[in-house]
Design an enzyme around this catalytic site. Structure first.
Site, PDB file in Angstrom:
ATOM      1  N   LEU A  56      75.889 -20.997  12.334  1.00 52.18           N
ATOM      2  CA  LEU A  56      74.632 -21.482  12.920  1.00 52.18           C
ATOM      3  C   LEU A  56      74.699 -21.273  14.431  1.00 52.18           C
ATOM      4  O   LEU A  56      75.249 -22.085  15.167  1.00 52.18           O
ATOM      5  CB  LEU A  56      74.410 -22.954  12.583  1.00 52.18           C
ATOM      6  CG  LEU A  56      73.073 -23.555  13.042  1.00 52.18           C
ATOM      7  CD1 LEU A  56      71.901 -22.770  12.453  1.00 52.18           C
ATOM      8  CD2 LEU A  56      72.984 -25.018  12.644  1.00 52.18           C
ATOM      9  N   GLY A  97      68.108 -14.237  21.317  1.00 51.32           N
ATOM     10  CA  GLY A  97      69.254 -14.664  20.525  1.00 51.32           C
ATOM     11  C   GLY A  97      70.351 -13.641  20.356  1.00 51.32           C
ATOM     12  O   GLY A  97      70.775 -12.969  21.300  1.00 51.32           O
ATOM     13  N   CYS A 143      57.644  -3.636  16.978  1.00 51.37           N
ATOM     14  CA  CYS A 143      57.756  -3.078  15.625  1.00 51.37           C
ATOM     15  C   CYS A 143      58.042  -4.184  14.621  1.00 51.37           C
ATOM     16  O   CYS A 143      58.922  -5.010  14.825  1.00 51.37           O
ATOM     17  CB  CYS A 143      58.887  -2.038  15.579  1.00 51.37           C
ATOM     18  SG  CYS A 143      59.181  -1.328  13.934  1.00 51.37           S
ATOM     19  N   ASP A 144      57.310  -4.157  13.525  1.00 51.01           N
ATOM     20  CA  ASP A 144      57.564  -5.020  12.373  1.00 51.01           C
ATOM     21  C   ASP A 144      58.435  -4.225  11.415  1.00 51.01           C
ATOM     22  O   ASP A 144      57.993  -3.228  10.836  1.00 51.01           O
ATOM     23  CB  ASP A 144      56.237  -5.405  11.717  1.00 51.01           C
ATOM     24  CG  ASP A 144      56.402  -6.209  10.445  1.00 51.01           C
ATOM     25  OD1 ASP A 144      57.565  -6.460  10.023  1.00 51.01           O
ATOM     26  OD2 ASP A 144      55.380  -6.582   9.842  1.00 51.01           O
ATOM     27  N   VAL A 145      59.696  -4.641  11.252  1.00 53.37           N
ATOM     28  CA  VAL A 145      60.627  -3.834  10.456  1.00 53.37           C
ATOM     29  C   VAL A 145      60.353  -3.894   8.956  1.00 53.37           C
ATOM     30  O   VAL A 145      61.050  -3.233   8.179  1.00 53.37           O
ATOM     31  CB  VAL A 145      62.096  -4.230  10.734  1.00 53.37           C
ATOM     32  CG1 VAL A 145      62.469  -3.987  12.183  1.00 53.37           C
ATOM     33  CG2 VAL A 145      62.362  -5.668  10.326  1.00 53.37           C
ATOM     34  N   THR A 182      65.657 -19.828  18.755  1.00 57.61           N
ATOM     35  CA  THR A 182      64.974 -20.340  17.572  1.00 57.61           C
ATOM     36  C   THR A 182      65.628 -21.618  17.064  1.00 57.61           C
ATOM     37  O   THR A 182      64.947 -22.600  16.730  1.00 57.61           O
ATOM     38  CB  THR A 182      64.982 -19.289  16.453  1.00 57.61           C
ATOM     39  OG1 THR A 182      64.350 -18.093  16.932  1.00 57.61           O
ATOM     40  CG2 THR A 182      64.234 -19.799  15.235  1.00 57.61           C
ATOM     41  N   SER A 199      75.152 -13.573   7.191  1.00 58.32           N
ATOM     42  CA  SER A 199      75.242 -14.985   7.562  1.00 58.32           C
ATOM     43  C   SER A 199      76.369 -15.651   6.786  1.00 58.32           C
ATOM     44  O   SER A 199      76.624 -15.298   5.625  1.00 58.32           O
ATOM     45  CB  SER A 199      73.928 -15.708   7.251  1.00 58.32           C
ATOM     46  OG  SER A 199      74.073 -17.113   7.397  1.00 58.32           O
ATOM     47  N   TYR A 207      66.597 -17.264   1.603  1.00 57.21           N
ATOM     48  CA  TYR A 207      67.344 -16.817   2.780  1.00 57.21           C
ATOM     49  C   TYR A 207      68.787 -16.475   2.429  1.00 57.21           C
ATOM     50  O   TYR A 207      69.292 -15.406   2.789  1.00 57.21           O
ATOM     51  CB  TYR A 207      67.315 -17.903   3.857  1.00 57.21           C
ATOM     52  CG  TYR A 207      68.127 -17.535   5.083  1.00 57.21           C
ATOM     53  CD1 TYR A 207      67.644 -16.600   5.999  1.00 57.21           C
ATOM     54  CD2 TYR A 207      69.368 -18.106   5.318  1.00 57.21           C
ATOM     55  CE1 TYR A 207      68.390 -16.246   7.113  1.00 57.21           C
ATOM     56  CE2 TYR A 207      70.121 -17.766   6.426  1.00 57.21           C
ATOM     57  CZ  TYR A 207      69.624 -16.838   7.323  1.00 57.21           C
ATOM     58  OH  TYR A 207      70.372 -16.485   8.428  1.00 57.21           O
TER      59      TYR A 207
END
Length: 259
Positions: free
Chosen positions: A197, A19, A64-66, A202, A152, A165
């Site tokens: 959007l 993305g 990696c999990d941030v 995803t 966003s 979110y």
């Protein structure tokens, strides 16, 4: 596209396997930067790195999990071993409602699950802070750095059902503004980009075609937004051309929101 304005810089793009992150990583690479991408899927990252690296420079993929501080520390350490520094950070990794499950995540605020709230905040907000904290020494030591956070346009649209979110993306704006004042004297700029959007994998996998088309109709530029639409703004913010721009949030949404 071939441009050298980011040559000798090293960019870390979180969520860089797909993305928006992948599109930005590709653009920074094309403009001369060495690029590190991270995410949670080794296969996705490896494929993205192979697709991005079309010249004599490789793209470095790191799982990696941030939301995990020790994993971030290890990731930045590996990047330094390979390239000597990290001086461009694109904080793109984030959890959207569909990652939790729309039926559960899009409930009214009084029905939200506390664990889901914490999960969204840990990635979308805390992860940005921890990544910035880890790479800042490199930026400070050379008196130059760029931090680009992905927010966003939902922050400006005020939509309900999805409070965790929207709140997390509003926090990104606040983080961007406050951090800009802390690091500006060290030659580091901090800015945010707020997309609409965007037609990432995803979004397409969860069949948001109707919603996307409806939003496109009410935008100033009435077409769907694609990941590549964000890449130019990110590259500009990473360059010397934006050296006196900091603490700002730039909406790149075709005029979906105006503020």
């Amino acid at each position: 596209m071939s441009c050298e304005r980011l040559k000798e810089h090293v960019a870390l793009v979180t969520g860089g396997g797909r993305g928006i992150g992948k599109a930005i990583a590709q653009r920074l690479y094309q403009e001369g930067a060495n690029v590190v991408i991270c995410g949670t899927s080794e296969d996705v990252l490896r494929q993205a790195a192979e697709e991005i690296a079309t010249e004599d420079r490789q793209v470095m993929p790191i799982v990696c999990d941030v939301s995990n501080a020790s994993q971030i520390k290890e990731m930045v350490g590996k990047a330094r071993e390979r390239f000597g520094k990290v001086d461009i950070l694109v904080n793109n990794a984030g959890i959207m409602l569909r990652h939790i499950g729309l039926e559960r995540a899009a409930r009214p605020f009084y029905e939200l699950d506390e664990a889901d709230w914490d999960k969204v905040m840990s990635v979308n907000v805390k992860g940005m802070w921890m990544c910035a904290r880890e790479v800042f020494p490199d930026m400070r030591s050379q008196n130059w750095g760029r931090i680009i956070n992905i927010s966003s346009d939902t922050v400006y649209m005020g939509r309900g059902n999805g409070l965790q979110y929207v709140t997390s993306k509003a926090a990104v704006v606040g983080l961007t503004r406050a951090l800009a004042f802390e690091v500006g004297r060290f030659g580091v700029t901090v800015n945010a980009i707020s997309p609409g959007l965007t037609q990432s994998e995803t979004v397409q996998e969860h069949d948001f075609k109707q919603m996307s088309e409806e939003l496109a109709k009410v935008s100033a530029i009435p077409r769907l937004e694609h990941p590549q639409d964000l890449a130019g703004t990110a590259a500009w913010l990473a360059s010397e051309d934006a050296s006196f721009v900091t603490g700002q949030t730039i909406s790149v949404s075709g005029g979906l929101s105006l503020h």
